[in-house]
Design a protein around this motif. Structure first.
Motif, PDB file in Angstrom:
ATOM      1  N   PHE A  18      -8.025  -0.432  -5.540  1.00 57.35           N
ATOM      2  CA  PHE A  18      -7.858  -1.613  -6.392  1.00 57.35           C
ATOM      3  C   PHE A  18      -9.060  -1.743  -7.300  1.00 57.35           C
ATOM      4  N   GLY A  19      -9.314  -0.750  -8.077  1.00 55.83           N
ATOM      5  CA  GLY A  19     -10.516  -0.683  -8.891  1.00 55.83           C
ATOM      6  C   GLY A  19     -10.337  -1.255 -10.265  1.00 55.83           C
ATOM      7  N   THR A  20     -11.379  -1.087 -11.070  1.00 59.90           N
ATOM      8  CA  THR A  20     -11.412  -1.688 -12.394  1.00 59.90           C
ATOM      9  C   THR A  20     -10.289  -1.195 -13.277  1.00 59.90           C
ATOM     10  N   ALA A  21      -9.981   0.089 -13.208  1.00 58.09           N
ATOM     11  CA  ALA A  21      -8.948   0.630 -14.082  1.00 58.09           C
ATOM     12  C   ALA A  21      -7.594  -0.006 -13.811  1.00 58.09           C
ATOM     13  N   VAL A  22      -7.304  -0.207 -12.512  1.00 57.28           N
ATOM     14  CA  VAL A  22      -6.040  -0.847 -12.164  1.00 57.28           C
ATOM     15  C   VAL A  22      -6.004  -2.267 -12.684  1.00 57.28           C
ATOM     16  N   LEU A  23      -7.112  -3.004 -12.522  1.00 60.06           N
ATOM     17  CA  LEU A  23      -7.164  -4.390 -12.971  1.00 60.06           C
ATOM     18  C   LEU A  23      -6.976  -4.490 -14.475  1.00 60.06           C
TER      19      LEU A  23
ATOM     20  N   ILE B   8     -14.642  -8.383  -6.046  1.00 61.10           N
ATOM     21  CA  ILE B   8     -15.300  -7.133  -6.378  1.00 61.10           C
ATOM     22  C   ILE B   8     -14.301  -5.982  -6.282  1.00 61.10           C
ATOM     23  N   ASP B   9     -14.542  -4.955  -7.071  1.00 61.00           N
ATOM     24  CA  ASP B   9     -13.680  -3.786  -7.055  1.00 61.00           C
ATOM     25  C   ASP B   9     -13.595  -3.205  -5.648  1.00 61.00           C
ATOM     26  N   GLY B  10     -12.379  -2.907  -5.219  1.00 64.22           N
ATOM     27  CA  GLY B  10     -12.175  -2.271  -3.936  1.00 64.22           C
ATOM     28  C   GLY B  10     -12.031  -3.207  -2.764  1.00 64.22           C
ATOM     29  N   LEU B  11     -12.261  -4.500  -2.945  1.00 62.04           N
ATOM     30  CA  LEU B  11     -12.158  -5.419  -1.808  1.00 62.04           C
ATOM     31  C   LEU B  11     -10.728  -5.522  -1.310  1.00 62.04           C
TER      32      LEU B  11
ATOM     33  N   GLU C 275     -18.668 -17.357  -7.165  1.00 59.12           N
ATOM     34  CA  GLU C 275     -18.252 -16.642  -8.371  1.00 59.12           C
ATOM     35  C   GLU C 275     -17.651 -15.288  -8.040  1.00 59.12           C
ATOM     36  N   SER C 276     -18.316 -14.523  -7.192  1.00 60.08           N
ATOM     37  CA  SER C 276     -17.878 -13.184  -6.844  1.00 60.08           C
ATOM     38  C   SER C 276     -17.478 -13.145  -5.374  1.00 60.08           C
ATOM     39  N   PHE C 277     -16.201 -12.866  -5.123  1.00 62.31           N
ATOM     40  CA  PHE C 277     -15.721 -12.741  -3.755  1.00 62.31           C
ATOM     41  C   PHE C 277     -15.981 -11.306  -3.306  1.00 62.31           C
ATOM     42  N   THR C 278     -16.853 -11.161  -2.327  1.00 61.69           N
ATOM     43  CA  THR C 278     -17.368  -9.857  -1.961  1.00 61.69           C
ATOM     44  C   THR C 278     -16.907  -9.375  -0.595  1.00 61.69           C
ATOM     45  N   ASP C 279     -16.247 -10.231   0.170  1.00 60.05           N
ATOM     46  CA  ASP C 279     -15.847  -9.836   1.512  1.00 60.05           C
ATOM     47  C   ASP C 279     -14.593 -10.592   1.894  1.00 60.05           C
ATOM     48  N   GLY C 280     -13.976 -10.179   2.993  1.00 62.10           N
ATOM     49  CA  GLY C 280     -12.767 -10.854   3.416  1.00 62.10           C
ATOM     50  C   GLY C 280     -12.263 -10.349   4.742  1.00 62.10           C
ATOM     51  N   PHE C 281     -11.279 -11.066   5.264  1.00 60.21           N
ATOM     52  CA  PHE C 281     -10.643 -10.735   6.529  1.00 60.21           C
ATOM     53  C   PHE C 281      -9.144 -10.948   6.399  1.00 60.21           C
ATOM     54  N   VAL C 282      -8.391 -10.266   7.241  1.00 60.38           N
ATOM     55  CA  VAL C 282      -6.986 -10.607   7.424  1.00 60.38           C
ATOM     56  C   VAL C 282      -6.904 -11.524   8.638  1.00 60.38           C
ATOM     57  N   LEU C 283      -6.268 -12.689   8.450  1.00 68.00           N
ATOM     58  CA  LEU C 283      -6.085 -13.648   9.539  1.00 68.00           C
ATOM     59  C   LEU C 283      -4.816 -13.345  10.334  1.00 68.00           C
ATOM     60  N   ARG C 284      -3.746 -13.007   9.623  1.00 69.95           N
ATOM     61  CA  ARG C 284      -2.520 -12.526  10.259  1.00 69.95           C
ATOM     62  C   ARG C 284      -1.939 -11.440   9.378  1.00 69.95           C
ATOM     63  N   ASP C 285      -1.742 -10.266   9.932  1.00 74.87           N
ATOM     64  CA  ASP C 285      -1.204  -9.188   9.119  1.00 74.87           C
ATOM     65  C   ASP C 285       0.319  -9.244   9.120  1.00 74.87           C
TER      66      ASP C 285
END
Length: 502
Positions: free
Chosen positions: A19-24, A45-48, A341-351
């Motif tokens: 999910f990088g810059t080119a795709v966006l 951020i790219d790739g998150l 401003e920049s979301f840099t991390d994350g989790f899945v709560l329920r997949d």
């Protein structure tokens, strides 16, 4: 205090992320011209987020997440349940949602609620806040409280109103059992607000209460604020220019949520109802919600549904939702930002694999964790939703697991040498600097009698001298500091004598 070890959430982003810059850039090119709108105030951020991962969007599982079912219908119950909103009140947790026999927004739709015990695990049988109307229907508008009174907002949708829209009533209670008669939510002139309130009423750091209404004609979303702590009077429309979707019927921006950035600006994130990009929209206010930029297309994937944004007690910004880039409303994830401003991390709560099957058919019922809303209560972030629009549920995750504003861990025990009138101190940097680089150290010497001597040094220093120390026996601690605060002090050094002799 947060753990001193580096938490597992600190994941590295692969250089070849899908999910990088080119795709966006390619996706954004399919949407509206960016020249017509403001620069987006938030980004991932790219790739998150990996939208090719249909199960978890490339995010790690929140290991300590817990899911609780508040209400699950049986064959004799109302089978359509949607729009779950939680609110703590006087030591209990309240859940509110809308219910109907089988179809979304059916004429018999009512608002229901349930009450938990103090830990939010056990829930009462559903109680009715409204009865079916003969001139339309009522959906739930969420909660608010000033601590002494609990307010339940009720969205009324008249059947004969064209284009489709409505207005907001409220009922209130001081005990969570006995409720006032419905009354209109009013604006700064004392007139009823002719709009559907968003289920996302929260207080700004200033104490001002902020949300949005979808105002008539139709559903034109507008930020609204009030300085009434109870949130029932004085609502004032913020200055906000909508992007058109269906002129006179519906704005492109719908169903927003909001968070505060590190600099104090407020960001409102919208469902993009009319765009072709399947990315969320966002606008920013620099004056506590009074004026807003135009909404801009972000790079945060949308799923044409509600989302829930906010801030943790330490200021960490979060955005919970189904960030799929399609109309699919699973998995359920939360992304995190230290600065808002920049979301840099994350989790899945329920997949997606955790999703239970749909048991009852109905109009507009589909698989997924729909219309997420959230609240912080105790040591947890609670994210509530309607699973498959029939089960009333929430998932909670410990705040310590998702904080993005960690302070440094403790420095190692310092080495100290005494002298005639000084203490020479040396140390090594903490194993974990937290979520910002170490900006300084505080070195404090404490005598057996309780006398102290303190010095502050820069973040790149590994030694210092405390001069002018009075005679006595001293123990020294070192505390690392970053942009988010002071860490835990080191273990005190051995006792060292200052003689006062030169």
């Amino acid at each position: 205090m947060l753990p001193s070890v580096v938490p597992s959430r600190r994941r590295s982003i692969a250089a070849g992320a899908l999910f990088g810059t080119a795709v966006l850039v390619a996706a954004l090119a399919a949407g509206p011209a960016m020249a017509d709108v403001e620069e987006p105030p938030v980004a991932v951020i790219d790739g998150l987020i990996d939208t090719s991962d249909l199960n978890a969007l490339g995010l790690p599982q929140a290991e300590n997440a817990e899911t609780v079912t508040i209400f699950s219908p049986g064959d004799d119950d109302l089978k359509f349940n949607h729009g779950t909103v939680l609110m703590p009140f006087k030591g209990k947790l309240y859940a509110q949602w809308q219910s109907s026999e089988r179809d979304e927004d059916a004429p018999e739709t009512i608002v229901r609620y349930s009450v938990s015990d103090q830990n939010g695990d056990n829930w009462s049988d559903p109680l009715d806040l409204t009865a079916p109307r003969t001139d339309g229907y009522t959906s739930n508008g969420g909660w608010w409280t000033d601590g002494e009174t609990l307010v339940a907002y009720l969205n009324v949708w008249p059947a004969d109103l064209s284009p489709r829209g409505g207005y907001t009533l409220y009922v209130s209670s001081t005990d969570g059992i006995n409720w006032t008669d419905p009354a209109p939510v009013t604006d700064q002139n004392g007139e009823p607000v002719l709009g559907i309130i968003e289920q996302d009423v929260k207080a700004l750091p200033s104490g001002r209460v902020l949300t949005a209404f979808h105002v008539q004609p139709g559903l034109q979303v507008k930020p609204y604020y009030t300085d009434d702590p109870l949130g029932v009077t004085g609502w004032t429309q913020g200055e906000f220019e909508n992007q058109e979707y269906l002129p006179g019927e519906m704005s492109r921006e719908l169903e927003p949520s909001w968070h505060v950035q590190e600099d104090g600006d407020v960001v409102m994130t919208f469902r993009d109802q009319g765009g072709s990009s399947m990315f969320k929209l966002a606008a920013v206010s620099e004056d506590d919600g009074e004026t807003w930029s135009r909404s801009a297309v972000t790079d945060i994937p949308d799923s044409r549904t509600k989302q829930s944004a906010g801030n943790l007690p330490d200021g960490t910004a979060y955005l919970a939702g189904s960030l799929t880039g399609t109309k699919t409303r699973h998995p359920l994830v939360v992304v995190l930002s230290a600065d808002g401003e920049s979301f840099t991390d994350g989790f899945v709560l329920r997949d997606s694999e955790d999703l239970q099957p749909l048991r009852y058919e109905g109009k507009s019922k589909n698989l997924g964790y729909s219309y997420q809303k959230s609240v912080v209560w105790g040591e947890y972030l609670y994210v509530s939703y309607g699973t498959n629009k029939e089960d009333v549920e929430y998932t909670r995750v410990p705040l310590d697991d998702i904080s993005m504003r960690d302070v440094p861990s403790a420095a190692e025990r310092p080495a100290v040498e005494g002298g005639g009138g000084s203490l020479s101190v040396s140390w090594t940097a903490p194993a974990d600097s937290g979520d910002a680089e170490i900006s300084g150290y505080v070195i404090e010497a404490t005598s057996r009698s309780g006398r102290t001597s303190t010095v502050e040094v820069a973040g790149d220093a590994m030694s210092t001298t405390l001069a002018g120390v009075r005679p006595g026996r001293y123990s020294v601690t070192v505390t690392a500091v970053n942009a988010y605060g002071s860490g835990e002090s080191s273990v005190p050094s051995d006792w060292v004598t200052v003689t006062g002799k030169h």
